[in-house]
Design a protein around this motif. Structure first.
Motif, PDB file in Angstrom:
ATOM      1  N   GLN A  91       7.941   1.526   1.283  1.00 48.30           N
ATOM      2  CA  GLN A  91       7.012   0.416   1.006  1.00 48.30           C
ATOM      3  C   GLN A  91       5.565   0.814   1.296  1.00 48.30           C
ATOM      4  OE1 GLN A  91       7.534  -2.565  -0.328  1.00 48.30           O
ATOM      5  NE2 GLN A  91       9.773  -2.641  -0.348  1.00 48.30           N
ATOM      6  N   LEU A  92       5.329   1.445   2.447  1.00 51.82           N
ATOM      7  CA  LEU A  92       3.959   1.797   2.822  1.00 51.82           C
ATOM      8  C   LEU A  92       3.405   2.931   1.984  1.00 51.82           C
ATOM      9  CD1 LEU A  92       4.129   1.474   6.710  1.00 51.82           C
ATOM     10  CD2 LEU A  92       3.263  -0.169   5.042  1.00 51.82           C
ATOM     11  N   ARG A  93       4.264   3.737   1.403  1.00 50.93           N
ATOM     12  CA  ARG A  93       3.812   4.778   0.482  1.00 50.93           C
ATOM     13  C   ARG A  93       3.616   4.256  -0.937  1.00 50.93           C
ATOM     14  NH1 ARG A  93       8.125   9.643   1.600  1.00 50.93           N
ATOM     15  NH2 ARG A  93       7.311  10.461   3.582  1.00 50.93           N
ATOM     16  N   GLY A  94       4.050   3.031  -1.190  1.00 51.02           N
ATOM     17  CA  GLY A  94       3.986   2.491  -2.545  1.00 51.02           C
ATOM     18  C   GLY A  94       5.043   3.066  -3.453  1.00 51.02           C
ATOM     19  N   GLN A  95       6.196   3.452  -2.898  1.00 44.28           N
ATOM     20  CA  GLN A  95       7.250   4.125  -3.657  1.00 44.28           C
ATOM     21  C   GLN A  95       8.536   3.306  -3.730  1.00 44.28           C
ATOM     22  OE1 GLN A  95       7.602   7.782  -1.450  1.00 44.28           O
ATOM     23  NE2 GLN A  95       5.850   8.745  -2.465  1.00 44.28           N
ATOM     24  N   ALA A  96       8.456   1.997  -3.551  1.00 44.80           N
ATOM     25  CA  ALA A  96       9.664   1.168  -3.487  1.00 44.80           C
ATOM     26  C   ALA A  96      10.077   0.592  -4.830  1.00 44.80           C
ATOM     27  CB  ALA A  96       9.468   0.044  -2.473  1.00 44.80           C
ATOM     28  N   ASP A  97       9.434   1.003  -5.908  1.00 45.10           N
ATOM     29  CA  ASP A  97       9.833   0.628  -7.263  1.00 45.10           C
ATOM     30  C   ASP A  97       9.881  -0.898  -7.405  1.00 45.10           C
ATOM     31  OD1 ASP A  97      10.527   1.283  -9.896  1.00 45.10           O
ATOM     32  OD2 ASP A  97      12.670   1.349  -9.456  1.00 45.10           O
ATOM     33  N   GLN A 141       8.826  -3.134  -4.456  1.00 41.86           N
ATOM     34  CA  GLN A 141       7.527  -2.910  -3.845  1.00 41.86           C
ATOM     35  C   GLN A 141       6.821  -4.211  -3.469  1.00 41.86           C
ATOM     36  OE1 GLN A 141       6.157   0.189  -2.999  1.00 41.86           O
ATOM     37  NE2 GLN A 141       4.794  -1.176  -1.852  1.00 41.86           N
ATOM     38  N   VAL A 142       6.376  -4.264  -2.227  1.00 43.21           N
ATOM     39  CA  VAL A 142       5.575  -5.383  -1.737  1.00 43.21           C
ATOM     40  C   VAL A 142       4.117  -5.038  -1.980  1.00 43.21           C
ATOM     41  CG1 VAL A 142       4.921  -6.740   0.284  1.00 43.21           C
ATOM     42  CG2 VAL A 142       7.300  -5.960   0.000  1.00 43.21           C
ATOM     43  N   GLU A 143       3.464  -5.847  -2.772  1.00 46.63           N
ATOM     44  CA  GLU A 143       2.087  -5.556  -3.155  1.00 46.63           C
ATOM     45  C   GLU A 143       1.169  -5.539  -1.931  1.00 46.63           C
ATOM     46  OE1 GLU A 143      -1.380  -7.258  -6.217  1.00 46.63           O
ATOM     47  OE2 GLU A 143       0.603  -8.218  -6.097  1.00 46.63           O
ATOM     48  N   GLY A 144       0.360  -4.485  -1.837  1.00 46.93           N
ATOM     49  CA  GLY A 144      -0.616  -4.379  -0.761  1.00 46.93           C
ATOM     50  C   GLY A 144      -0.031  -4.110   0.605  1.00 46.93           C
ATOM     51  N   ALA A 145       1.182  -3.575   0.678  1.00 47.43           N
ATOM     52  CA  ALA A 145       1.809  -3.325   1.977  1.00 47.43           C
ATOM     53  C   ALA A 145       1.074  -2.211   2.721  1.00 47.43           C
ATOM     54  CB  ALA A 145       3.276  -2.946   1.797  1.00 47.43           C
ATOM     55  N   ARG A 146       0.552  -2.529   3.876  1.00 46.26           N
ATOM     56  CA  ARG A 146      -0.158  -1.561   4.722  1.00 46.26           C
ATOM     57  C   ARG A 146       0.341  -1.561   6.158  1.00 46.26           C
ATOM     58  NH1 ARG A 146      -0.973   0.172   0.634  1.00 46.26           N
ATOM     59  NH2 ARG A 146      -2.922   0.646  -0.464  1.00 46.26           N
TER      60      ARG A 146
END
Length: 393
Positions: free
Chosen positions: A359-365, A368-373
């Motif tokens: 999720q934090l890498r933006g790789q959850a397809d 994916q949770v938008e803007g997850a930091r």
């Protein structure tokens, strides 16, 4: 946190029903290789390993890792009930933080048998006896597995105190199925409605149906941790790091408060979460995505409150508002959680780590949770331990 500890690599294999997959030896080695490949590191570079499982003989960690090589490193076997996977992760972080190692592998696996987990040694006292002794006189010695009795009693306590209806727990289970439908590694990918969950076979009439409990699962997951200096020196991915981590075992309130929620890990989870928020300087309100311990739907609702996602007693409101899923305040268990992704006990905490790093890498397809930091992980074992970890990108 004395050092910045980086999550350099994660790996996980698809979870499956007992008997449907390979042996723990094969599963564990597969997950370890995936994590090392993700970290772009060879096993020969690993300086220590912590291996978690519950259903297995002593030194099973060595049996698995010897398949990757006989390097002579310290290999520690970790057995800590449902929190075994996160306990391995905690110890791996500690090893780096102390300066004992620069790069460490945490691996978890489980090869379970069909049917609900039972006491493995009937000829001696069970670690759960004090917790059952607390709840059984109040709820009756209902004939269901020990963990279900303890957590079900905690859910019943919440229902009595705050008027939480059974429908709320059904909604949590239905949400888990919707999330798991987008997870190719999840064991259960069929979508259930709340009505279907309520109509399922009762485990405890009025308190829990069979769908509200996780099923025995086989699988493996792994994580490679290293120091920030090591990551920079060797060109490893340093985007995701541990901002806070705490572990708590039971305090006196777990058995003396008269509150059945405490026996199921409510107070230990709250203590660990408060420590993590203090370490990170970040509160629950700043988190976007969460993987928490939902071995039963009741666990999840209790964890909303123990982790500070909402006020005590407001778990039902959080569910009714949709603040536990996409479009709401938090996305909880985008993987499908223990209820739908599966719960191979030793692997669970590391599977949670896998999901949050993706999720934090933006790789959850599709998950994916938008803007997850900022992400939060919560893993508990009754009898007992709670581990809470915060990750940042």
């Amino acid at each position: 946190m004395a050092k910045k500890i980086v999550v350099a690599g994660v790996g996980m294999i698809p979870f499956c029903k007992p008997g449907a997959g390979a042996s723990y030896v094969v599963m564990g080695a597969q997950a370890a290789r995936l994590a090392l490949a993700d970290a772009r590191a060879g096993y020969e570079s690993v300086q220590q390993a912590f291996v978690s499982y519950v259903h297995g003989d002593s030194a099973a960690g060595q049996r698995v890792l010897y398949g990757l090589g006989f390097t002579g490193i310290p290999i520690f076997n970790v057995h800590n009930s449902g929190a075994s996977g996160s306990s391995a992760l905690y110890l791996a972080r500690q090893a780096i933080n102390s300066g004992e190692a620069d790069i460490v592998l945490a691996l978890g696996f489980e090869q379970m048998n069909p049917g609900a987990a039972q006491v493995q040694f009937a000829d001696r006292p069970s670690p759960l006896d004090p917790f059952l002794a607390q709840c059984d006189p109040l709820v009756g010695a209902i004939d269901i597995p020990p963990a279900a009795r303890i957590v079900g009693a905690a859910g019943l306590e919440h229902m009595k105190r705050f008027g939480t209806p059974l429908e709320t727990f059904a909604s949590i289970r239905a949400k888990a199925s919707r999330h798991a439908a987008n997870n190719p590694l999840a064991m259960w990918r069929n979508v259930l409605s709340a009505e279907q969950v309520l109509a399922d076979t009762p485990m405890w009439p009025g308190v829990m149906t069979r769908s509200m409990a996780c099923a025995p699962t086989c699988g493996a997951a792994a994580t490679v941790l290293c120091s920030e200096d090591y990551a920079r020196k060797h060109g490893l991915d340093a985007r995701v790091w541990i901002a806070g981590q705490a572990m708590a075992s039971d305090g006196p309130e777990s058995l003396r408060s008269g509150d059945l929620r405490d026996g199921a890990g409510y107070s230990t989870s709250r203590a660990a979460a408060r420590t993590v928020y203090e370490q990170a300087g970040i509160g629950a309100e700043d988190v976007q995505v969460i993987e928490l311990h939902d071995s039963f739907a009741h666990n999840e609702l209790l964890s909303y409150e123990s982790l500070g996602l909402c006020a005590e007693g407001d778990g039902q409101k959080l569910v009714d508002a949709g603040d536990n899923t996409y479009g709401g305040r938090y996305v909880v268990n985008p993987s499908g959680g223990l209820l739908a992704r599966g719960h191979p006990i030793g692997a669970t905490g590391l599977a949670q780590c896998f999901e949050l790093v993706q999720q934090l890498r933006g790789q959850a397809d599709k998950r994916q949770v938008e803007g997850a930091r900022i992400a939060l992980q919560h893993n508990i074992g009754i009898g007992g331990a709670a581990v809470v970890t915060m990750y940042r990108n």
